[in-house]
Design a protein around this motif. Sequence first.
Motif, short mmCIF file in Angstrom:
data_model
loop_
_atom_site.label_atom_id
_atom_site.label_comp_id
_atom_site.label_asym_id
_atom_site.label_seq_id
_atom_site.Cartn_x
_atom_site.Cartn_y
_atom_site.Cartn_z
N GLN A 89 39.76 7.06 7.91
CA GLN A 89 39.84 8.46 7.52
C GLN A 89 39.10 8.69 6.20
O GLN A 89 39.23 7.92 5.25
N PHE A 141 37.10 14.35 7.07
CA PHE A 141 37.99 13.91 8.15
C PHE A 141 38.31 15.07 9.09
O PHE A 141 38.27 14.93 10.32
N GLU A 142 38.62 16.22 8.53
CA GLU A 142 38.95 17.38 9.37
C GLU A 142 37.76 17.80 10.23
O GLU A 142 37.93 18.15 11.41
N GLU A 144 35.31 15.85 11.27
CA GLU A 144 35.14 14.84 12.31
C GLU A 144 36.18 15.00 13.41
O GLU A 144 35.88 14.88 14.60
N GLN A 145 37.43 15.26 13.00
CA GLN A 145 38.51 15.42 13.97
C GLN A 145 38.28 16.64 14.87
O GLN A 145 38.45 16.57 16.09
N ARG A 146 37.89 17.76 14.27
CA ARG A 146 37.68 18.97 15.07
C ARG A 146 36.52 18.75 16.05
O ARG A 146 36.58 19.20 17.20
N LYS A 188 35.59 15.93 17.42
CA LYS A 188 36.07 15.08 18.51
C LYS A 188 36.94 15.88 19.48
O LYS A 188 36.86 15.71 20.70
N LEU A 189 37.77 16.76 18.94
CA LEU A 189 38.63 17.59 19.79
C LEU A 189 37.78 18.51 20.66
O LEU A 189 38.03 18.64 21.87
N GLY A 232 40.51 8.82 19.43
CA GLY A 232 40.33 8.93 17.99
C GLY A 232 40.76 10.24 17.37
O GLY A 232 40.37 10.56 16.26
N VAL A 233 41.57 11.04 18.10
CA VAL A 233 42.02 12.33 17.58
C VAL A 233 43.49 12.22 17.17
O VAL A 233 44.34 11.84 17.98
N ALA A 234 43.79 12.54 15.92
CA ALA A 234 45.15 12.44 15.40
C ALA A 234 46.02 13.56 15.95
O ALA A 234 45.53 14.66 16.23
N THR A 254 45.78 17.01 14.36
CA THR A 254 44.61 17.83 14.70
C THR A 254 44.95 18.79 15.83
O THR A 254 44.60 19.98 15.78
#
Length: 399
Positions: free
Chosen positions: A22, A38-39, A41-43, A45-46, A112-114, A117
């Motif tokens: 992260q 991080f946010e 990257e997460q969005r 991936k989502l 890889g998505v928390a 998220t």
Amino acid sequence: MRLATFLLTILLALPAAFASAQNFAPAITVDNKVITVFELEQRRKLLELFRTPGDLDKVAREQLIDDRLKQILFDRNGVSIPPEALATEVEAFAGRANLTTEQFVTILGQNGVAPETLEEFVRMGVIWRDYVRARFGNSVTITQADIDRELGQSGQGADGIEVLLSEIIIPAPPPRAARANAIASDIAQTRSEAAFSSAARQYSALPSRNNGGRLGWLPISNYPPQIQGLILGLSKGEVTAPIGITNGVALFQMRGIREVASAPKAPTSIEYAAFYMPGAGTEAGRNAAARLALDVDVCDDLYGAAQGQPADVLERNASAPSEIPQDIALELARLDRGEVSYNVTRGDNIVFLMLCERVTGDGFGGDRDAVASRLRSSRLAGFAEALLEEMRTAADING
């Protein structure tokens, strides 16, 4: 189990490598509120898991900026959602994919998505929806005349336009995008039908390449609303500027245009099925898709093909034409009910498309309440976008 406890349990179960990767460094600030790397990257991936079209880095950035602006507004007005209500909304969101919350979060974790998220994505959407309804609901009045006008604009009794086009879609995955766009820019300069047909045979990924890209007469309403104006603005022989689509670039040449007195009504909604099959770009994959095409006659037949496979291999959508990803919309434009296409790809998968139905203004079965509900939603969306644009203009956005 409370959502917070459940999410914490799942998060603790994620691999240590995921947590260590992260990056909480600031990437963007919106009125001094931080969006981290991080946010972003997460969005992204989502969005990728949701098969969102377009430049996902750009979409993720725009969505998160809007989310910060919304949160500033929520904080100012004391708007929030209780944890129990959020848990219910997350459960309903997962249910749209025929999954439980636990199953959905597990799939996200594997990619890889928390969990946070997903929770934040749903939380922001729900609070914004309810805030817009509460703030602008009394400003939206739908009259019987509005409903009559909407039904009339769907094509009842109106003359229509049909177009005679030639088409090219050049594959443009990221490693080949620059080359594909350069080729498309050259083709766009031609006014020769023979030259365009030759280019279609050489570069197009569509079956129509065998016919020089030539299509038969089709209603202009079959095409995505975003490009109808581009097509209607062409003179005979003229070619559109390159149109970017997912992993490709499209071009259309005008060969003819005509008015018809009994044109099909413009669709208000298009119902289609998308079945994801492995083997994109391979002969084995296309052969499997061709065999499936022989086995299915209607969209319901695809449920049998998907039996025993993960729920997300088959999607059935009923969407307004403007909401359909452009590459899919272009494929659907050529199809009649029950016809299929397998030219679109997503990653390693072929998207086996079948047109289920084009629903026109009278497709609500006389349910004027359904028309009124759609008009109300559209007008509320207009108020919401205007408010967001006002906030974007006033905000201090850096990064």
